[in-house]
Design an enzyme around this catalytic site. Structure first.
Site, PDB file in Angstrom:
ATOM      1  N   ASN A  12       0.863  -1.189   0.000  1.00 43.83           N
ATOM      2  CA  ASN A  12       0.000   0.000   0.000  1.00 43.83           C
ATOM      3  C   ASN A  12       0.900   1.240   0.000  1.00 43.83           C
ATOM      4  O   ASN A  12       1.486   1.580   1.020  1.00 43.83           O
ATOM      5  CB  ASN A  12      -0.886  -0.046   1.259  1.00 43.83           C
ATOM      6  CG  ASN A  12      -1.687   1.228   1.439  1.00 43.83           C
ATOM      7  OD1 ASN A  12      -1.796   2.062   0.531  1.00 43.83           O
ATOM      8  ND2 ASN A  12      -2.265   1.395   2.623  1.00 43.83           N
ATOM      9  N   TRP A  13       0.998   1.871  -1.173  1.00 46.67           N
ATOM     10  CA  TRP A  13       1.913   3.020  -1.296  1.00 46.67           C
ATOM     11  C   TRP A  13       1.376   4.276  -0.629  1.00 46.67           C
ATOM     12  O   TRP A  13       2.095   5.266  -0.506  1.00 46.67           O
ATOM     13  CB  TRP A  13       2.158   3.340  -2.776  1.00 46.67           C
ATOM     14  CG  TRP A  13       2.861   2.277  -3.550  1.00 46.67           C
ATOM     15  CD1 TRP A  13       3.296   1.053  -3.101  1.00 46.67           C
ATOM     16  CD2 TRP A  13       3.214   2.338  -4.940  1.00 46.67           C
ATOM     17  NE1 TRP A  13       3.878   0.357  -4.124  1.00 46.67           N
ATOM     18  CE2 TRP A  13       3.849   1.129  -5.262  1.00 46.67           C
ATOM     19  CE3 TRP A  13       3.050   3.303  -5.938  1.00 46.67           C
ATOM     20  CZ2 TRP A  13       4.325   0.854  -6.549  1.00 46.67           C
ATOM     21  CZ3 TRP A  13       3.508   3.039  -7.206  1.00 46.67           C
ATOM     22  CH2 TRP A  13       4.150   1.823  -7.507  1.00 46.67           C
ATOM     23  N   LYS A  14       0.086   4.264  -0.291  1.00 47.27           N
ATOM     24  CA  LYS A  14      -0.563   5.463   0.274  1.00 47.27           C
ATOM     25  C   LYS A  14      -0.350   6.643  -0.676  1.00 47.27           C
ATOM     26  O   LYS A  14      -0.308   6.438  -1.891  1.00 47.27           O
ATOM     27  CB  LYS A  14      -0.061   5.726   1.696  1.00 47.27           C
ATOM     28  CG  LYS A  14      -0.187   4.472   2.567  1.00 47.27           C
ATOM     29  CD  LYS A  14      -0.032   4.719   4.023  1.00 47.27           C
ATOM     30  CE  LYS A  14      -0.179   3.396   4.771  1.00 47.27           C
ATOM     31  NZ  LYS A  14      -0.143   3.517   6.210  1.00 47.27           N
ATOM     32  N   HIS A 104      -9.601   1.229   4.887  1.00 46.42           N
ATOM     33  CA  HIS A 104      -8.308   1.426   5.556  1.00 46.42           C
ATOM     34  C   HIS A 104      -8.525   2.364   6.739  1.00 46.42           C
ATOM     35  O   HIS A 104      -9.324   3.299   6.653  1.00 46.42           O
ATOM     36  CB  HIS A 104      -7.277   2.004   4.575  1.00 46.42           C
ATOM     37  CG  HIS A 104      -5.897   2.013   5.161  1.00 46.42           C
ATOM     38  ND1 HIS A 104      -5.493   2.985   6.037  1.00 46.42           N
ATOM     39  CD2 HIS A 104      -4.862   1.150   5.036  1.00 46.42           C
ATOM     40  CE1 HIS A 104      -4.248   2.708   6.418  1.00 46.42           C
ATOM     41  NE2 HIS A 104      -3.848   1.606   5.831  1.00 46.42           N
ATOM     42  N   GLU A 106      -6.971   4.771   7.843  1.00 48.06           N
ATOM     43  CA  GLU A 106      -6.781   6.200   7.572  1.00 48.06           C
ATOM     44  C   GLU A 106      -8.050   6.790   6.951  1.00 48.06           C
ATOM     45  O   GLU A 106      -8.376   7.952   7.188  1.00 48.06           O
ATOM     46  CB  GLU A 106      -5.549   6.397   6.675  1.00 48.06           C
ATOM     47  CG  GLU A 106      -4.262   6.188   7.476  1.00 48.06           C
ATOM     48  CD  GLU A 106      -3.078   5.677   6.671  1.00 48.06           C
ATOM     49  OE1 GLU A 106      -3.081   5.778   5.443  1.00 48.06           O
ATOM     50  OE2 GLU A 106      -2.134   5.149   7.307  1.00 48.06           O
ATOM     51  N   GLU A 174      -5.473  -4.998  10.577  1.00 45.74           N
ATOM     52  CA  GLU A 174      -4.460  -3.981  10.839  1.00 45.74           C
ATOM     53  C   GLU A 174      -4.781  -3.246  12.141  1.00 45.74           C
ATOM     54  O   GLU A 174      -5.627  -2.331  12.143  1.00 45.74           O
ATOM     55  CB  GLU A 174      -4.433  -2.957   9.694  1.00 45.74           C
ATOM     56  CG  GLU A 174      -4.081  -3.547   8.359  1.00 45.74           C
ATOM     57  CD  GLU A 174      -3.481  -2.482   7.436  1.00 45.74           C
ATOM     58  OE1 GLU A 174      -2.323  -2.647   7.043  1.00 45.74           O
ATOM     59  OE2 GLU A 174      -4.165  -1.489   7.146  1.00 45.74           O
ATOM     60  N   GLY A 180       2.311   2.257  10.840  1.00 43.90           N
ATOM     61  CA  GLY A 180       3.285   3.335  10.730  1.00 43.90           C
ATOM     62  C   GLY A 180       3.983   3.675  12.039  1.00 43.90           C
ATOM     63  O   GLY A 180       4.669   4.690  12.139  1.00 43.90           O
ATOM     64  N   SER A 220       3.323  -2.154  10.426  1.00 48.77           N
ATOM     65  CA  SER A 220       4.764  -2.200  10.669  1.00 48.77           C
ATOM     66  C   SER A 220       5.402  -3.545  10.289  1.00 48.77           C
ATOM     67  O   SER A 220       6.312  -4.037  10.972  1.00 48.77           O
ATOM     68  CB  SER A 220       5.084  -1.830  12.124  1.00 48.77           C
ATOM     69  OG  SER A 220       4.666  -0.498  12.387  1.00 48.77           O
ATOM     70  N   GLY A 241       2.810  -1.110   4.353  1.00 50.32           N
ATOM     71  CA  GLY A 241       2.804   0.313   4.010  1.00 50.32           C
ATOM     72  C   GLY A 241       4.216   0.812   3.766  1.00 50.32           C
ATOM     73  O   GLY A 241       4.788   0.630   2.678  1.00 50.32           O
ATOM     74  N   GLY A 242       4.811   1.417   4.782  1.00 56.13           N
ATOM     75  CA  GLY A 242       6.136   2.039   4.657  1.00 56.13           C
ATOM     76  C   GLY A 242       7.173   1.164   3.964  1.00 56.13           C
ATOM     77  O   GLY A 242       7.880   1.621   3.058  1.00 56.13           O
TER      78      GLY A 242
HETATM   79  P1  PGA Z   1       2.775   0.305   7.714  1.00 56.64           P
HETATM   80  O1  PGA Z   1       1.317   0.545   7.077  1.00 56.64           O
HETATM   81  O2  PGA Z   1       3.312  -0.972   7.128  1.00 56.64           O
HETATM   82  O3  PGA Z   1       3.576   1.513   7.313  1.00 56.64           O
HETATM   83  O4  PGA Z   1       2.583   0.194   9.189  1.00 56.64           O
HETATM   84  C1  PGA Z   1       0.417  -0.491   6.874  1.00 56.64           C
HETATM   85  C2  PGA Z   1      -0.855   0.024   6.273  1.00 56.64           C
HETATM   86  O5  PGA Z   1      -1.296   1.123   6.610  1.00 56.64           O
HETATM   87  O6  PGA Z   1      -1.480  -0.654   5.415  1.00 56.64           O
END
Ligand code: PGA
Length: 263
Positions: A12-14, A104, A106, A174, A180, A220, A241-242
């Protein structure tokens, strides 16, 4: 990880990488996967770029037959009409997207997407032949108040009761506090919730759906902790994500079968 479910590593590149950067990134990713003799029969890898990158990434994947699936980060509950700024599932299907993220944390937190919105989005995805990756998870306040499983199970139940039991979906557990933060759940914590999610699928949609549906862990995930998650019976992959923005890290995560002996 059960052998019948093909593991899925999803990046997930966001809101990172514009369309030019996405082309360079996917080229590097494809080279690195090839270089490391990545076996796509063993593990499925998907990338979830921003909307503005989808066309560029799709063209690359199709032209070079890359071992990557494409997903979008969101979609509208509607298929067309006066919905300024929304993106239709019809358009995502036309771009050969296989997956689309729904719910998600967010979006749940910042855009106030509740279970009703997530149900509408999952239905929109299914109606357009997209596999929704439904994200569920508890905040640290929820964790303190109700324990880990209640909120994710309730979020999943709201969706399951509104779709056909034959529907193809992916669930991503998640914990919001792990996203993050660098503070991943332990494999034991993640397995406990993922097992509860699978039990929920079993009780709402039956054995077949429970055995076939992939449940990912996200929050993470890194190359150093992926193996611990993938050894668990009810974790079938990761939503990253990251670490998905670093080619070497992401490839190392996708190659988790090579370091399953490491915790
Ligand atoms: P993260 O994000 O790996 O940076 O914790 C995961 C996500 O939001 O899907």
């Amino acid at each position: 990880m059960a052998t019948t479910r093909r593991p899925l590593i999803a990046g997930n590149w966001k809101m990172n990488l514009d369309h030019l950067q996405s082309i360079a990134f996917v080229q590097n990713l494809a080279w690195a996967l090839k270089d490391k003799k990545f076996n796509e029969q063993e593990v499925e890898v998907a990338v979830f770029p921003p909307f503005t990158d989808l066309r560029s990434v799709q063209t690359l994947i199709n032209a070079d037959d890359l071992p990557l699936e494409l997903g979008a980060q969101d979609l509208s509950v509607h298929d067309d009409g006066a919905h300024t700024g929304d993106v239709s599932g019809v358009f995502l299907e036309a771009l050969d997207c296989t997956y689309v993220l729904v719910g998600h944390s967010e979006r749940r937190a910042v855009h106030h997407e509740d279970d009703d919105v997530c149900v509408g989005k999952v239905q929109a995805a299914l109606r357009n032949n997209l596999v929704p990756v439904l994200c569920v998870g508890e905040t640290s306040e929820d964790l303190e108040k109700y324990g880990a499983s209640k909120v994710p199970v309730d979020q999943l139940t709201a969706v399951l009761t509104s779709i056909d039991k034959k529907a193809d979906i992916v669930v991503a557990y998640e914990p919001v506090w792990a996203i993050g933060s660098g503070q991943a759940a332990t494999p034991e914590q993640a397995e406990e919730v993922c097992a509860a999610l699978r039990d929920t699928i079993r009780s709402v949609h039956g054995d077949d759906a429970a055995e076939r549906t992939r449940i990912l862990y996200g929050g993470s995930v890194k190359s150093v902790n992926i193996a611990g998650f993938m050894k668990r019976d009810n974790i079938d992959g990761a939503l990253v994500g990251g670490a998905s923005l670093d080619v070497d890290e992401f490839v190392a995560i996708a190659r988790f079968p090579h370091h399953l002996s490491v915790d």
